[in-house]
Design an enzyme around this catalytic site. Structure first.
Site, PDB file in Angstrom:
ATOM      1  N   SER A 290       2.758  11.944  43.384  1.00  0.00           N
ATOM      2  CA  SER A 290       1.477  12.500  42.972  1.00  0.00           C
ATOM      3  C   SER A 290       0.397  11.443  42.812  1.00  0.00           C
ATOM      4  CB  SER A 290       1.686  13.246  41.646  1.00  0.00           C
ATOM      5  OG  SER A 290       0.600  13.065  40.787  1.00  0.00           O
ATOM      6  N   LYS A 291      -0.730  11.749  43.406  1.00  0.00           N
ATOM      7  CA  LYS A 291      -1.892  10.865  43.352  1.00  0.00           C
ATOM      8  C   LYS A 291      -2.277  10.575  41.898  1.00  0.00           C
ATOM      9  CE  LYS A 291      -6.771  11.499  44.479  1.00  0.00           C
ATOM     10  NZ  LYS A 291      -7.725  12.257  45.269  1.00  0.00           N
ATOM     11  N   ARG A 292      -2.123  11.595  41.068  1.00  0.00           N
ATOM     12  CA  ARG A 292      -2.559  11.479  39.681  1.00  0.00           C
ATOM     13  C   ARG A 292      -1.554  10.687  38.836  1.00  0.00           C
ATOM     14  NH1 ARG A 292      -2.074  15.065  35.981  1.00  0.00           N
ATOM     15  NH2 ARG A 292      -1.079  16.497  37.429  1.00  0.00           N
TER      16      ARG A 292
ATOM     17  N   PHE B  74      -9.582   7.968  49.087  1.00  0.00           N
ATOM     18  CA  PHE B  74      -8.223   7.746  48.598  1.00  0.00           C
ATOM     19  C   PHE B  74      -7.252   7.848  49.765  1.00  0.00           C
ATOM     20  CE2 PHE B  74      -4.115   9.039  46.939  1.00  0.00           C
ATOM     21  CZ  PHE B  74      -3.947   8.168  45.871  1.00  0.00           C
TER      22      PHE B  74
END
Ligand code: GLU
Length: 546
Positions: A292-294, A47
Site C-alpha cells: 500500500s502506497k499509504r 508517485f
C-alpha cells in the site's frame, strides 16, 4: 432520429477530421512478425509505485525481446490528480532501473501526441462516429439520480450500473434531447451497449490463461461532461491508433475487460492481446495484503533510490517476482546481463506476487558483492551526492583511501567476497568508523576495565605498523598469554576454566577500541588502512573512555 444533427449538436468540435485521416496518420507499424508493441500508461500523479516498475519491466522486456516497441503514454485525463514534473519523475525513476522507452511523452515518435489531454480532437472524432451510427447517446442524469439508482439496485440486490431499465437516457426522444440541450443541462456521452450479460465467452489472457468473460451490457460513459474521455474510451482509441498489440496492465482492470472488448468491437478496432498481471502483496501479521502506497514506504520507487538499493539489485529482485523460472537461470548464469534471460509472459504469476524485503536484502547483497571496488565507489559517491550527509560527502575526497576501505570491506582479492552491503545507506553506515569525522564509538567491552586497559596498553607497546599480519598476530597472542588469555585454542578448549578467555577475546578488545565494533573485516588490515597514528590515538581514546 437525425443522427447527423445530433452528433453535430453534441460534439461541436471544429478540429475533427474524417476517421480515415487518423487511420492514415497512424498506420500499422512496420515491424517484424511477432513483434510486440507495448506501453506504460501511467497517470502523472508524481508517485511511482513498485507495481509500476513491475509492469514496466514486463512490457519493456516483451517489446524488446520481440523486436517491437515500448512507449510511454501519459494518462492525464484526471486533472485533479495531475502533478507538475510528474512525467520527469516517471522517466527518471524508470531510467534509474535501466528502463528506457523507444517513444512517447517527452520523446520523439510518430504516434503522438502521447499526452491524452492533447488528443481531445481524436476522441471526439471517434465518439461522434459512434453517435452517427446510433451507438452512443447523451445522458443528462444528475449525480443524485444516479445515486438513487445505485441505492435501489443495492437494496434489491440487482447488478449495479447503467443498463436496461436503469439506462434512463438511452431511449430519450429527439424532442427530449433537444429540450435538455436548450436548457443547458450538462451531459455525458454513453455507449449504447449491444451486449448481453447472459452470454459468456472464453478469453485467453496472456498472464491468467483461459478465463471466462461475461458480455458487457453497461452503457458506460465514454466522454465526460467536459468532453474528456473515460479510461475505457481513451484506452480503446489510443491503443488502436498507437498500434499497441499487447496490453499488460494491472489486474484491477480485468473487471472492465468486457467493456473494452465491446468498445473495440463497436469502434471496428482489432482487439489487442491482454495480460493482466497480479498485484504485489506483502505479509502483514497474519494477513496477506496489497502493498500500500499509504502504509508501506517500500511501495514507492523513491524508497529504493533514497535507501540506495543498487538498480541491478532491484531489477534482479523484480525478475524473481515476475518470472517463476528466473531464479534457476540466475543460479546458472549469475554474471550474465539480465536481458539475456528469456522473459516469458506465460511464466508471470497468476495470483499475487509476494514482496519480501528480506529476499531483496539477499539479492542485493549478492549483486553488491559482485561489484568491483571502483564500481562500488562510483555507486556510493552518486548516492552520497544526492542523499548523503555533508560528512559522508567528504569521504570521497580521498579516493585511494576509500578504495582501500572498500576493497577490504568487500573482500576483494579474498577467497570469498564478503556480503555485508545491502544498500548504500547501510553500507555508508558500516564504513563510518574509517573516518574520524564520523567515528562515534559506543564501546561495549565484555571484560572488566582493568583487564581491558592492561591489554590495550600492552598492545600499544608492541604495535608496529611494519609488521605483516602473522607477526602482528603473534604479538596479539603474546599479549593474550601475558594477561591470562589462552593463545592456543586447543589448550583453551581442553580446559577453559584455567583461562580468563582466549586470544579472540583479546582481538575483540582491540577491535572494539579501534573501530567501536565487535564485528568487522580483518583487524590487521583495518589498522594498516587507518595508519599508525590513527590506530594508536583510537586505542588511547578507548582507554580514556574506560
Ligand atoms: N492509467 C492506467 C493506470 O495507471 C493505465 C492502465 C493501463 O495500462 O491501461 O492504471
Amino acid at each position: 432520429m437525425d443522427w447527423n444533427k445530433l452528433a453535430e449538436a453534441l460534439i461541436p468540435d471544429k478540429n475533427i477530421r474524417p476517421l480515415e485521416e487518423y487511420e492514415a496518420l497512424y498506420p500499422e507499424r512496420d515491424l517484424p512478425k511477432g513483434a510486440k508493441v507495448t506501453r506504460l500508461a501511467p497517470s502523472p500523479t508524481g508517485f511511482m509505485h513498485l507495481g509500476n516498475l513491475y509492469v514496466a519491466i514486463a512490457n519493456e522486456r516483451i517489446a524488446h525481446q520481440s523486436g517491437g516497441v515500448f512507449y510511454l503514454r501519459i494518462e492525464d485525463t484526471d486533472a485533479k490528480r495531475k502533478v507538475e514534473g510528474a512525467v520527469e519523475v516517471i522517466h527518471s525513476s524508470l531510467k534509474y532501473f535501466g528502463i528506457g522507452f523507444d517513444e512517447g511523452a517527452e520523446l520523439s515518435g510518430n504516434y503522438g501526441p502521447y499526452y491524452q489531454r492533447q488528443r481531445a480532437e481524436i476522441y471526439h472524432a471517434y465518439a461522434k462516429d459512434l453517435i452517427l451510427r446510433g451507438l452512443a447517446y447523451p445522458c443528462f442524469c444528475t449525480e443524485e439520480e444516479l445515486e438513487k439508482t445505485r441505492e435501489y439496485q443495492t437494496e434489491n440486490k440487482l447488478l449495479p450500473g447503467y443498463y436496461g431499465e436503469f439506462a434512463r437516457c438511452r431511449n430519450l426522444t429527439e424532442e427530449e434531447i433537444y429540450e435538455n440541450l436548450a436548457k443547458g443541462k450538462p451531459y455525458v456521452i454513453r455507449l449504447r451497449s449491444q451486449g448481453d450479460v447472459n452470454v459468456k465467452h472464453t478469453f485467453h489472457d496472456a498472464v491468467k490463461g483461459e478465463i471466462t468473460v461475461t458480455e458487457n451490457n453497461q452503457d458506460v460513459v465514454i466522454l465526460k461532461s467536459d468532453g474528456i474521455p473515460t479510461y475505457h474510451f481513451a484506452h480503446a482509441v489510443d491503443d488502436h491508433l498507437m498500434r499497441t498489440n499487447l496490453v499488460i496492465r494491472g489486474e484491477e482492470w480485468l473487471a472492465s475487460l468486457p467493456i473494452h472488448i465491446e468498445l473495440f468491437k463497436v469502434l471496428g478496432f482489432r482487439l489487442p492481446e491482454y495480460g493482466h498481471n497480479c498485484s504485489i502483496q506483502k505479509i502483514d501479521g497474519d494477513t496477506r495484503r496489497k502493498l500500500s502506497k499509504r502504509k508501506d514506504p517500500e511501495a514507492s520507487l523513491t524508497f529504493y533510490r533514497e535507501e540506495g538499493y543498487h538498480p541491478l539489485a532491484v531489477r534482479t529482485y523484480m525478475m524473481t517476482l515476475l518470472n517463476s523460472n528466473f531464479e534457476e537461470w540466475l543460479l546458472k548464469f549469475p554474471d550474465k546481463p539480465l536481458d539475456e534471460f528469456k522473459f516469458s509472459i506465460g511464466k508471470m504469476g497468476k495470483s499475487g506476487a509476494l514482496f519480501d524485503i528480506l529476499k531483496l536484502y539477499d539479492v542485493s547483497k549478492s549483486v553488491m558483492s559482485r561489484l568491483s571496488e571502483t564500481e562500488m565507489y562510483d555507486f556510493l559517491s552518486d548516492w552520497a551526492k544526492e542523499y548523503g550527509t555533508e560528512t559522508q560527502k567528504s569521504w570521497f575526497a580521498d579516493r585511494d583511501y576509500l578504495l582501500r576501505v572498500l576493497a577490504l570491506c568487500m573482500g576483494v582479492g579474498g577467497k570469498k567476497r564478503r556480503k555485508d552491503f545491502v544498500c548504500a545507506r547501510q553500507a555508508m553506515g558500516l564504513l563510518s568508523y574509517f573516518f574520524d569525522a564520523s567515528f562515534a564509538p559506543e564501546y561495549s567491552f565484555r571484560f572488566d576495565k582493568n583487564t581491558v586497559r592492561a591489554v590495550l596498553e600492552d598492545f600499544k607497546k608492541t604495535y608496529d605498523p611494519e609488521d605483516d599480519s602473522s607477526v602482528w598476530f603473534n604479538k596479539v597472542k603474546a599479549v593474550a598469554d601475558a594477561h591470562g588469555f589462552a593463545s592456543d585454542m586447543k589448550a583453551y578448549k581442553a580446559n577453559p576454566e584455567a583461562y580468563a578467555g582466549n586470544v579472540s577475546d583479546v582481538a575483540e578488545m582491540l577491535r572494539i577500541a579501534v573501530t567501536g565494533l565487535s564485528n568487522t573485516p580483518d583487524l590487521w588490515t583495518i589498522m594498516q588502512i587507518l595508519g599508525k597514528d590513527r590506530t594508536l590515538s583510537r586505542i588511547d581514546r578507548a582507554i580514556g573512555a574506560l
